[in-house]
Write a protein that holds these residues in place. Structure first.
Motif, PDB file in Angstrom:
ATOM      1  N   LEU A  45       0.859  -1.131   0.130  1.00 16.57           N
ATOM      2  CA  LEU A  45       0.072   0.052  -0.115  1.00 16.57           C
ATOM      3  C   LEU A  45       0.965   1.079   0.027  1.00 16.57           C
ATOM      4  O   LEU A  45       0.458   2.413  -0.722  1.00 16.57           O
ATOM      5  N   ALA A  46       2.041   1.338   0.866  1.00 15.91           N
ATOM      6  CA  ALA A  46       2.867   2.462   0.794  1.00 15.91           C
ATOM      7  C   ALA A  46       3.428   2.545  -0.565  1.00 15.91           C
ATOM      8  O   ALA A  46       3.568   3.780  -1.054  1.00 15.91           O
ATOM      9  N   ASP A  47       3.985   1.330  -1.112  1.00 13.90           N
ATOM     10  CA  ASP A  47       4.585   1.686  -2.280  1.00 13.90           C
ATOM     11  C   ASP A  47       3.453   2.082  -3.601  1.00 13.90           C
ATOM     12  O   ASP A  47       3.934   2.808  -4.406  1.00 13.90           O
ATOM     13  N   PHE A  48       2.427   1.581  -3.321  1.00 14.41           N
ATOM     14  CA  PHE A  48       1.297   1.829  -4.452  1.00 14.41           C
ATOM     15  C   PHE A  48       1.129   3.323  -4.430  1.00 14.41           C
ATOM     16  O   PHE A  48       0.932   4.135  -5.373  1.00 14.41           O
TER      17      PHE A  48
ATOM     18  N   GLU B  76      -7.310   0.097  -4.056  1.00 17.82           N
ATOM     19  CA  GLU B  76      -8.779  -0.468  -3.598  1.00 17.82           C
ATOM     20  C   GLU B  76      -8.942  -1.645  -3.338  1.00 17.82           C
ATOM     21  O   GLU B  76      -9.369  -2.121  -2.409  1.00 17.82           O
ATOM     22  N   GLU B  77      -8.057  -2.593  -4.365  1.00 13.33           N
ATOM     23  CA  GLU B  77      -8.405  -4.154  -4.264  1.00 13.33           C
ATOM     24  C   GLU B  77      -7.509  -4.589  -2.961  1.00 13.33           C
ATOM     25  O   GLU B  77      -8.123  -5.446  -2.270  1.00 13.33           O
ATOM     26  N   LEU B  78      -6.382  -4.054  -2.736  1.00 15.30           N
ATOM     27  CA  LEU B  78      -5.463  -4.204  -1.871  1.00 15.30           C
ATOM     28  C   LEU B  78      -6.189  -3.974  -0.409  1.00 15.30           C
ATOM     29  O   LEU B  78      -6.140  -4.764   0.543  1.00 15.30           O
ATOM     30  N   GLN B  79      -6.827  -3.168  -0.180  1.00 19.08           N
ATOM     31  CA  GLN B  79      -7.610  -2.683   0.907  1.00 19.08           C
ATOM     32  C   GLN B  79      -9.135  -3.683   0.946  1.00 19.08           C
ATOM     33  O   GLN B  79      -9.367  -4.197   2.128  1.00 19.08           O
TER      34      GLN B  79
ATOM     35  N   ASP C 287      -9.176  -6.705   0.046  1.00 18.19           N
ATOM     36  CA  ASP C 287      -8.820  -7.857   0.314  1.00 18.19           C
ATOM     37  C   ASP C 287      -8.195  -7.992   1.945  1.00 18.19           C
ATOM     38  O   ASP C 287      -8.068  -9.055   2.365  1.00 18.19           O
ATOM     39  N   GLY C 288      -8.421  -6.776   2.708  1.00 20.94           N
ATOM     40  CA  GLY C 288      -8.064  -6.789   4.023  1.00 20.94           C
ATOM     41  C   GLY C 288      -6.671  -6.946   4.517  1.00 20.94           C
ATOM     42  O   GLY C 288      -6.181  -7.098   5.710  1.00 20.94           O
ATOM     43  N   PHE C 289      -5.532  -6.667   3.441  1.00 24.50           N
ATOM     44  CA  PHE C 289      -4.298  -6.537   3.718  1.00 24.50           C
ATOM     45  C   PHE C 289      -3.818  -5.075   4.490  1.00 24.50           C
ATOM     46  O   PHE C 289      -3.175  -5.436   5.474  1.00 24.50           O
ATOM     47  N   GLU C 290      -4.316  -4.212   4.159  1.00 25.49           N
ATOM     48  CA  GLU C 290      -4.139  -2.922   4.760  1.00 25.49           C
ATOM     49  C   GLU C 290      -5.313  -1.934   4.614  1.00 25.49           C
ATOM     50  O   GLU C 290      -6.468  -2.431   4.238  1.00 25.49           O
ATOM     51  N   GLU C 291      -5.498  -1.003   5.538  1.00 27.92           N
ATOM     52  CA  GLU C 291      -6.478  -0.094   5.888  1.00 27.92           C
ATOM     53  C   GLU C 291      -5.826   1.117   5.229  1.00 27.92           C
ATOM     54  O   GLU C 291      -5.067   1.506   4.579  1.00 27.92           O
ATOM     55  N   THR C 292      -6.586   2.370   5.717  1.00 26.08           N
ATOM     56  CA  THR C 292      -6.403   3.665   5.310  1.00 26.08           C
ATOM     57  C   THR C 292      -4.938   4.315   5.580  1.00 26.08           C
ATOM     58  O   THR C 292      -4.264   4.425   4.839  1.00 26.08           O
ATOM     59  N   VAL C 293      -4.706   3.974   6.815  1.00 23.02           N
ATOM     60  CA  VAL C 293      -3.475   4.412   7.345  1.00 23.02           C
ATOM     61  C   VAL C 293      -2.264   2.900   7.132  1.00 23.02           C
ATOM     62  O   VAL C 293      -2.644   1.895   7.871  1.00 23.02           O
ATOM     63  N   THR C 294      -1.209   3.183   6.935  1.00 27.42           N
ATOM     64  CA  THR C 294      -0.355   2.106   6.715  1.00 27.42           C
ATOM     65  C   THR C 294       0.754   2.392   7.722  1.00 27.42           C
ATOM     66  O   THR C 294       1.508   3.198   7.858  1.00 27.42           O
TER      67      THR C 294
END
Length: 252
Positions: A91-94, A143-146, A148-155
């Motif tokens: 998420l940080a990299d995206f 959007e897909e990463l979030q 899928d439950g891997f990350e939330e708004t804050v990383t």
């Protein structure tokens, strides 16, 4: 990731080729015509356009690359590994990729509007389209990463567990006036849904004024007071050395 990376390498080749063609055998008459622009002329200061153009050229284009385009930024700094962002958190990299595409698209649009060359505009038009796609691509990937439950708004999402929660959603007003209180960031539910934004009109220090450790006098760094400086190598002791000796005598 590999699909997009491969395309971006292709973009570097395309841009390098365009720059090389623009540098190749540019007629002096065309350069002099550009110097007639009032802004350019003012910068040139009224000297011979031919001499000024020659002096203003980046010598690396002539000496190092023979007018070929080089893998460097606009001021000649070579591209290197520092341009790569790889945090290990997707998420940080995206988000970093999204930022890079936004900056790239902004510059491509500016260049498009600054040029009236049909070939340059055609080239940039393609780049603009692909940067548009890539911004949408990274937003979709986020959007897909979030979802899928891997990350939330804050990383990373575990940050909510570690942080001092009383400060996690406060907006601190550090300027004159209170116009910032009207922003979305200053009231209502936080974007991550875990708290309520709070506007702090006059934030106060949450800790004492720090007292940095004093340097070793032997290093001749600047201490808190002149009395703490080392003043002589011939036996004279400063305040710190004297205090250390006193402590040693007491503890004997």
């Amino acid at each position: 990731m590999l699909d997009t990376g491969t395309e971006e390498i292709g973009h570097v080749e395309m841009l390098a080729t365009m720059v090389a063609h623009l540098l190749d055998k540019a007629p002096v008459e065309m350069q002099e015509e550009g110097a007639k622009d009032p802004v350019v002329g003012a910068v040139m200061g009224g000297t011979n356009p031919r001499d000024v153009i020659a002096a203003a050229m980046n010598p690396q284009h002539e000496i190092v690359s023979g007018q070929g385009a080089m893998p460097a930024d606009s001021v000649g700094f070579p591209w290197n590994g520092r341009f790569i962002v790889a945090s290990g958190n997707l998420l940080a990299d995206f988000r970093s990729n999204l930022h890079a595409e936004s900056q790239g698209l902004m510059q491509a649009v500016r260049l498009y509007e600054m040029s009236d060359d049909p070939g340059v505009r055609d080239h940039l038009s393609f780049m603009i389209a692909r940067d548009t796609m890539h911004q949408n691509q990274w937003l979709a990937a986020i959007e897909e990463l979030q979802s899928d439950g891997f990350e939330e708004t804050v990383t990373p999402k575990i940050a909510h567990e570690y942080g001092k929660k009383e400060y996690a959603y406060q907006f601190w007003n550090n300027s004159e006036g209170q116009e910032s209180a009207e922003g979305r960031w200053a009231k209502g539910q936080s974007i991550d849904g875990k708290g309520q934004f709070e506007y702090v009109a006059n934030p106060q220090a949450v800790g004492p004024i720090p007292e940095p450790p004093q340097p070793d006098p032997k290093l001749h760094a600047t201490p808190a007071t002149p009395a703490m400086q080392k003043t002589s190598d011939n036996g004279a002791k400063n305040f710190v050395d004297s205090a250390v000796d006193t402590v040693k005598q007491i503890t004997k």
